[in-house]
Design an enzyme around this catalytic site. Structure first.
Site, PDB file in Angstrom:
ATOM      1  N   GLN A  79      13.939  23.428  39.261  1.00 53.28           N
ATOM      2  CA  GLN A  79      14.962  24.456  39.515  1.00 53.28           C
ATOM      3  C   GLN A  79      14.460  25.441  40.568  1.00 53.28           C
ATOM      4  O   GLN A  79      15.192  26.345  40.965  1.00 53.28           O
ATOM      5  CB  GLN A  79      15.261  25.219  38.222  1.00 53.28           C
TER       6      GLN A  79
ATOM      7  N   HIS B 185      18.198  23.181  42.920  1.00 52.31           N
ATOM      8  CA  HIS B 185      18.823  24.357  43.528  1.00 52.31           C
ATOM      9  C   HIS B 185      18.521  24.473  45.020  1.00 52.31           C
ATOM     10  O   HIS B 185      18.670  25.538  45.598  1.00 52.31           O
ATOM     11  CB  HIS B 185      18.385  25.626  42.777  1.00 52.31           C
TER      12      HIS B 185
END
Ligand code: ZN
Length: 242
Positions: A91, A111
């Site tokens: 992430q 992300h």
């Protein structure tokens, strides 16, 4: 069949020892400061040149620019170099796992990446360092050199969709792995949370290394609450190898 696959699902806690705060998690800096959140919200960013100007300065002055990989990043690299098939699903957008020497092709950045910028019009990618150099040289809102479009960090901003291809590959890894180590993630944000669930449903051993409890702790085969910088290197050295 090759050797059993180990998946590492990493979140902000992995980079805390590198001096990078949790910007984006449920209790992250951006969530607690609505004004700051606008800097990384896609619609505000596109609509308002002042937001873009402040967003570039925020990136330039961020502690992430000078951060170095820590013991936990290096431990993941050591596992991969020991011959264990490892994939990282992260992430984090800081690129520290790759900086530590982990192969780019074996990492999925859910992300996106703050090391690159992309054009919102033609989607051309270039380096963040270059864009920040232009900011420092006096361009407050550097435009795409190919088409003149608005540039942004190649991260997934609030209000943007995750890359469906990256997500599909992450799901395939979660289903195929024999061990999934979730490290430094609260498992409260999708899709990270569902990836832990997929791995567990597929029969993988689920190991959670996080300072705070997560909703997936009851499903886990092992939960480790010690500091990541010491716990992860030991845990990865002791992983069952077959
Ligand atoms: Zn462009």
């Amino acid at each position: 069949m090759g050797r059993p696959l180990v998946a590492i699902l990493s979140g902000a806690g992995l980079s805390t020892d590198s001096g990078i705060p949790d910007y984006r998690g449920p209790n992250g800096l951006w969530r607690r400061d609505p004004e700051a959140e606008r800097l990384v919200t896609y619609s505000s960013y596109l609509a308002d040149p002042d937001i873009r100007r402040r967003s570039w300065l925020m990136r330039r002055d961020s502690p992430a620019v000078k951060a170095e990989p820590n013991a936990a990043h290096h431990a993941i690299v050591a596992l991969e170099r020991s011959g264990v098939p490892v994939r990282v699903i992260t992430q984090n957008v800081d690129g520290l796992q790759q900086r530590a020497g982990f192969p780019e092709r074996k990492i999925l950045e859910l992300h996106g990446s703050a090391r690159a910028v992309s054009c919102t019009r033609c989607h051309a990618r270039s380096s963040m360092d270059e864009a920040l150099a232009r900011v420092t040289a006096g361009e407050p809102d550097p435009a795409c050199e190919a088409c003149g479009g608005i540039l942004k960090a190649a991260t997934v901003m609030f209000g943007e969709r995750l890359d469906p291809e990256v997500l599909a590959r992450a799901m395939a890894i979660a289903k195929a792995c024999r061990i999934l180590v979730a490290v430094g993630t609260t498992l409260q944000v999708q899709p990270a949370a569902s990836l832990a669930g997929l791995a567990s449903e597929g029969g993988a051993r689920l190991v959670i290394v996080n300072a705070d409890p997560t909703p997936y702790d009851p499903l886990a085969d092992q939960v480790v609450r010690e500091p990541i910088g010491t716990a992860l290197p030991r845990l990865l050295r002791e992983l069952p190898r077959d």
